[in-house]
Enzyme design. Structure first.
Site, mmCIF file in Angstrom:
data_model
loop_
_atom_site.group_PDB
_atom_site.id
_atom_site.type_symbol
_atom_site.label_atom_id
_atom_site.label_comp_id
_atom_site.label_asym_id
_atom_site.label_seq_id
_atom_site.Cartn_x
_atom_site.Cartn_y
_atom_site.Cartn_z
ATOM 1 C CB THR A 20 -22.499 -30.765 -6.000
ATOM 2 O OG1 THR A 20 -22.078 -31.173 -7.305
ATOM 3 C CG2 THR A 20 -21.850 -31.683 -4.981
ATOM 4 C CG ASN A 22 -19.508 -33.644 -10.468
ATOM 5 O OD1 ASN A 22 -18.692 -34.426 -10.000
ATOM 6 N ND2 ASN A 22 -19.364 -33.083 -11.654
ATOM 7 C CE LYS A 25 -19.026 -29.207 -10.490
ATOM 8 N NZ LYS A 25 -20.024 -28.153 -10.688
ATOM 9 C CG ASP A 89 -22.390 -22.967 -12.051
ATOM 10 O OD1 ASP A 89 -23.237 -23.869 -11.882
ATOM 11 O OD2 ASP A 89 -22.086 -22.524 -13.182
ATOM 12 C CB SER A 90 -16.977 -24.955 -12.560
ATOM 13 O OG SER A 90 -17.668 -26.178 -12.413
ATOM 14 C CG PHE A 164 -16.213 -34.427 -13.974
ATOM 15 C CD1 PHE A 164 -15.264 -34.175 -13.005
ATOM 16 C CD2 PHE A 164 -17.098 -33.394 -14.304
ATOM 17 C CE1 PHE A 164 -15.181 -32.939 -12.379
ATOM 18 C CE2 PHE A 164 -17.034 -32.151 -13.683
ATOM 19 C CZ PHE A 164 -16.058 -31.921 -12.724
ATOM 20 C CE LYS A 188 -10.468 -31.766 -12.486
ATOM 21 N NZ LYS A 188 -11.799 -32.242 -12.827
ATOM 22 C CG HIS A 193 -11.745 -25.036 -12.490
ATOM 23 N ND1 HIS A 193 -11.104 -26.208 -12.753
ATOM 24 C CD2 HIS A 193 -13.064 -25.303 -12.685
ATOM 25 C CE1 HIS A 193 -11.978 -27.140 -13.115
ATOM 26 N NE2 HIS A 193 -13.181 -26.606 -13.078
ATOM 27 N NE ARG A 194 -15.596 -28.131 -9.050
ATOM 28 C CZ ARG A 194 -15.107 -28.702 -10.149
ATOM 29 N NH1 ARG A 194 -14.122 -29.571 -10.094
ATOM 30 N NH2 ARG A 194 -15.609 -28.410 -11.328
HETATM 31 P P1 IMP Z 1 -21.898 -27.123 -13.249
HETATM 32 O O1 IMP Z 1 -20.926 -26.285 -12.509
HETATM 33 O O2 IMP Z 1 -22.344 -28.291 -12.430
HETATM 34 O O3 IMP Z 1 -22.989 -26.344 -13.871
HETATM 35 O O4 IMP Z 1 -21.124 -27.826 -14.418
HETATM 36 C C1 IMP Z 1 -20.404 -27.131 -15.366
HETATM 37 C C2 IMP Z 1 -19.922 -28.060 -16.450
HETATM 38 O O5 IMP Z 1 -18.588 -27.630 -16.727
HETATM 39 C C3 IMP Z 1 -19.827 -29.533 -16.073
HETATM 40 O O6 IMP Z 1 -20.932 -30.250 -16.512
HETATM 41 C C4 IMP Z 1 -18.621 -29.988 -16.849
HETATM 42 O O7 IMP Z 1 -19.013 -30.362 -18.121
HETATM 43 C C5 IMP Z 1 -17.761 -28.722 -16.931
HETATM 44 N N1 IMP Z 1 -16.761 -28.730 -15.870
HETATM 45 C C6 IMP Z 1 -16.701 -27.970 -14.752
HETATM 46 N N2 IMP Z 1 -15.646 -28.285 -14.006
HETATM 47 C C7 IMP Z 1 -15.037 -29.281 -14.646
HETATM 48 C C8 IMP Z 1 -13.889 -30.063 -14.352
HETATM 49 O O8 IMP Z 1 -13.196 -29.926 -13.319
HETATM 50 N N3 IMP Z 1 -13.589 -31.011 -15.260
HETATM 51 C C9 IMP Z 1 -14.310 -31.215 -16.386
HETATM 52 N N4 IMP Z 1 -15.386 -30.536 -16.709
HETATM 53 C C10 IMP Z 1 -15.760 -29.571 -15.834
#
Ligand code: IMP
Length: 210
Positions: A20, A22, A25, A89-90, A164, A188, A193-194
């Site tokens: 990641t 992020n 995350k 992924d989310s 974020f 949070k 979800h995560r």
């Molecule tokens: P990815 O999983 O890195 O592709 O990101 C998915 C996108 O969903 C991120 O860029 C955020 O914009 C949004 N997202 C996913 N999880 C969260 C969270 O916990 N908070 C806020 N935005 C989220």
């Protein structure tokens, strides 16, 4: 979900490499997995978090599996046998927008952002939505896949400074009306979800039947 994992695959002190870029995350994964004795570190290639190609398909699990394949290809073979890889992924799925931005959440964030989402929704009273996450832990050819969902609603305005992504417009169902951006990281994470998918992963790897 159990995927034919042998008991000796998941050690008690694993080196877990999280693919990641992020940092939020990464912190969340450390919070769930390090108390179990594992060490969670970021996947770095030539000192940098690598970019992943996100296939434009409408299935979060397939997107996550694609990230896993890419992460495996980036890891030196010698390390693959000694550490586990974590991918996640989310996305945010809004009911009245037929699930948009969903798997396109990252792209929508970079282009229209949370303000664009508020504009798309206008003053509609139908503000239900959910964050979804799929986390996969991979080691020696075996995978555990866990999902997490956090229901909530989209606020009428940007509120709060923390978190974020879409956190300043997401009010979880179980909160007192605050957005994720108004909460501490651990608050949070306890309902996110995560957090749910990581908790399920941590339970799976510490279960004696695994
Ligand atoms: P990815 O999983 O890195 O592709 O990101 C998915 C996108 O969903 C991120 O860029 C955020 O914009 C949004 N997202 C996913 N999880 C969260 C969270 O916990 N908070 C806020 N935005 C989220």
């Amino acid at each position: 979900m159990k995927l034919g994992i042998e008991s000796d695959t998941w050690g008690s002190e694993m080196r877990i490499v999280f693919a990641t870029g992020n940092q939020n995350k990464l912190k969340e994964a450390k919070e769930y997995l390090e108390p179990l004795g594992h060490n969670v570190e970021q996947l770095l290639v030539a000192g940098k978090a690598p970019d992943f190609i996100e296939p434009q398909i409408e299935d979060l699990q397939q997107v996550t599996l694609s990230k896993l394949e890419q992460a495996i290809a980036m890891m030196p073979k010698s390390e693959l046998s000694s550490c586990a890889i974590l991918v996640e992924d989310s996305g945010l799925f809004i009911d009245s927008l037929k699930g948009f931005p969903g798997v396109y959440s990252s792209y929508a964030y970079k282009t229209i952002g949370p303000r664009g989402i508020l504009r798309l929704m206008g003053q509609t009273k139908l503000r239900g939505c959910e964050y979804r996450a799929v986390s996969i832990l991979f080691m020696q050819g075996k995978k555990i896949i866990k999902t997490g969902i956090c229901r909530g609603e989209i606020s009428l305005e940007i509120t709060g400074n923390g978190g974020f992504g879409y956190d300043p417009i997401f009010i979880p169902e179980v909160s007192d009306g605050r957005t994720f951006s108004q909460m501490s990281e651990s608050e949070k994470s306890s309902m996110s979800h995560r957090g749910k998918s990581l908790k399920a992963l941590s339970e799976a790897i510490s279960s004696p039947s695994m």
